[in-house]
Scaffold this active site. Structure first.
Site, mmCIF file in Angstrom:
data_model
loop_
_atom_site.group_PDB
_atom_site.id
_atom_site.type_symbol
_atom_site.label_atom_id
_atom_site.label_comp_id
_atom_site.label_asym_id
_atom_site.label_seq_id
_atom_site.Cartn_x
_atom_site.Cartn_y
_atom_site.Cartn_z
ATOM 1 N N HIS A 164 44.208 39.752 34.406
ATOM 2 C CA HIS A 164 45.634 40.023 34.213
ATOM 3 C C HIS A 164 46.489 38.808 34.543
ATOM 4 O O HIS A 164 46.256 38.151 35.557
ATOM 5 C CB HIS A 164 46.040 41.215 35.092
ATOM 6 C CG HIS A 164 45.190 42.417 34.862
ATOM 7 N ND1 HIS A 164 44.140 42.766 35.690
ATOM 8 C CD2 HIS A 164 45.205 43.326 33.867
ATOM 9 C CE1 HIS A 164 43.555 43.842 35.212
ATOM 10 N NE2 HIS A 164 44.174 44.210 34.118
ATOM 11 N N SER A 174 45.793 48.397 31.295
ATOM 12 C CA SER A 174 46.168 47.869 32.613
ATOM 13 C C SER A 174 47.183 46.729 32.540
ATOM 14 O O SER A 174 47.856 46.441 33.523
ATOM 15 C CB SER A 174 44.918 47.378 33.352
ATOM 16 O OG SER A 174 44.275 46.372 32.605
ATOM 17 N N ASP A 225 44.443 37.935 38.516
ATOM 18 C CA ASP A 225 43.039 38.212 38.855
ATOM 19 C C ASP A 225 42.194 37.760 37.661
ATOM 20 O O ASP A 225 42.657 36.935 36.884
ATOM 21 C CB ASP A 225 42.849 39.698 39.229
ATOM 22 C CG ASP A 225 43.266 40.647 38.112
ATOM 23 O OD1 ASP A 225 43.330 40.201 36.936
ATOM 24 O OD2 ASP A 225 43.534 41.834 38.410
#
Ligand SMILES: *[C@@H]1O[C@H](CO)[C@@H](O)[C@H](O)[C@H]1NC(C)=O
Ligand SMILES: *[C@@H]1O[C@H](CO)[C@@H](O)[C@H](O)[C@H]1NC(C)=O
Ligand SMILES: *[C@@H]1O[C@H](CO)[C@@H](O)[C@H](O)[C@H]1NC(C)=O
Ligand SMILES: *[C@@H]1O[C@H](CO)[C@@H](O)[C@H](O)[C@H]1NC(C)=O
Ligand SMILES: *[C@@H]1O[C@H](CO)[C@@H](O)[C@H](O)[C@H]1NC(C)=O
Ligand SMILES: *[C@@H]1O[C@H](CO)[C@@H](O)[C@H](O)[C@H]1NC(C)=O
Length: 340
Positions: free
Chosen positions: A303, A40, A300
């Site tokens: 990340h 991600s 967040d």
């Protein structure tokens, strides 16, 4: 039939002329193509089509020119910034939505929750694990061979490209550290697990080598609850071994804790997320994030912000600190001529 063939050639030459003149207008990128494998931290839309974690909603993308794209960030990821530093006119597009001639510039195969091990992240749904990212790359290589009309010219072309691989975070976060779903922590000690992971990673990297990859940046994993030190040590050793064994290829290790946690970056806040998060640690949908995203290192719970990604990408490209990249930075890696 012969006419069709001639028309196809003619169109292809036309496209190439257009793309070559475009790249002249923007300056030629330092490598002809850039391929990205990862999780991600690098995903730019591949998960949008899968029943798993996806973030194509605001406030993700609030600072990206086209809004939410599937990037797990407010703006650009490290590979977006690197593409700019390398002189590409566009960010490298996701495999899931890219076809035909655009393949020549490179593809991003990254998928949130994915890992080196096939089962990693499966408690959250279906991702594109590293083996399947490599399968997708194989199909891109075949596409390039058909565009360039031979396997040999495709290999020559692919030899010059940059391959950026950031895998392993989820083999800890969404595997070893989730004993409710996975038994790896009952089977292996942390040292054994790191060795098993890097062995599998090594054979996956060799498959990419077989498909023509020669210039590799291998990204270390983040510091996850003090569990990942052994993995990164083994990865450094792997880089040394591959550089010694393969004279026609070059590998660098990118120290992600050094490039992302540097206090010299001067963020006001390193530990609080900029957006309000949900129970998974992702930004809660449609909630207003912090006003000044440049003051925060974390977007967040997991990340980095675009601001932090800019700092880490610059340090990966042109490092002033020897513990950032080993044995060289990306600006030197892409400059090497590696004739065998
Ligand atoms: C661990 O779990 C996998 C399925 O995720 C299973 O195939 C395997 O047999 C298990 N191994 C042990 C030692 O329990
Ligand atoms: C990680 O290690 C450091 C130093 O050894 C220690 O201060 C810290 O509490 C540890 N963190 C976790 C989550 O175990
Ligand atoms: C990565 O960088 C950190 C911080 O600069 C340093 O403590 C660590 O030893 C480095 N790790 C490797 C494997 O070079
Ligand atoms: C946001 O923060 C950055 C870094 O601290 C600062 O340079 C900038 O002036 C701030 N912008 C606004 C609009 O306050
Ligand atoms: C790399 O960074 C140094 C300073 O750390 C700078 O002097 C040099 O111009 C930079 N090189 C490139 C290619 O950006
Ligand atoms: C890359 O190569 C070019 C041409 O040989 C040279 O001018 C440039 O300084 C090199 N850059 C680096 C970072 O080695």
């Amino acid at each position: 039939m012969a006419t069709n063939e001639a028309v196809r050639w003619f169109m292809m030459i036309g496209f190439l002329v257009v793309s070559i003149s475009q790249s002249c207008a923007y300056g030629k990128p330092e490598v002809p193509c850039f391929f990205i494998f990862g999780d991600s931290l690098l995903d730019n839309g591949n998960n949008n089509f899968l029943p798993t974690l996806r973030v194509n909603y605001l406030p993700y993308g609030i600072d990206y020119p086209t809004g939410p794209t599937g990037r797990f960030c407010n703006g650009r990821t490290p590979v977006d910034v690197l593409a700019e530093l390398l002189g590409f006119e566009n960010h490298i597009p996701p495999f899931a939505t890219t076809f035909g001639l655009a393949t020549l510039r490179g593809l991003n195969y990254a998928s949130g929750t994915s890992g080196i091990r096939a089962e990693t992240g499966s408690q959250l749904g279906v991702n594109v694990n590293f083996d399947r990212q490599i399968q997708n790359h194989k199909s891109a290589v075949l596409r390039i061979a058909s565009i360039l009309r031979s396997k040999e010219s495709a290999m020559k072309y692919l030899n010059k490209c940059l391959y950026y691989v950031g895998m392993g975070n989820n083999d800890y976060l969404n595997n070893y550290l989730q004993p409710r779903f996975f038994n790896t922590s009952r089977i292996y000690t942390l040292d054994q697990y790191a060795a098993v992971l890097v062995r599998q990673y090594s054979s996956q990297i060799m498959t990419l080598y077989k498909y023509g990859a020669r210039k590799f940046a291998l990204i270390g994993v983040q510091d996850i609850a003090n569990t990942t030190y052994a993995f990164n040590q083994n990865l450094v050793s792997l880089v040394e071994k591959l550089n010694a064994d393969l004279g026609d290829a070059r590998f660098i290790y990118v120290n992600s804790s050094s490039v992302t946690r540097s206090t010299s970056a001067g963020f006001k806040d390193y530990d609080t997320s900029c957006c309000p998060v949900n129970r998974l640690g992702l930004c809660a949908i449609f909630q207003i994030p912090c006003q000044n995203r440049s003051e925060y290192a974390l977007w967040d719970s997991f990340h980095p912000t675009e601001a932090a990604n800019i700092v880490s990408a610059r340090r990966t490209y042109n490092s002033s600190d020897p513990s950032d990249t080993y044995p060289m930075d990306i600006s030197h890696l892409v400059n090497l001529s590696l004739e065998s």
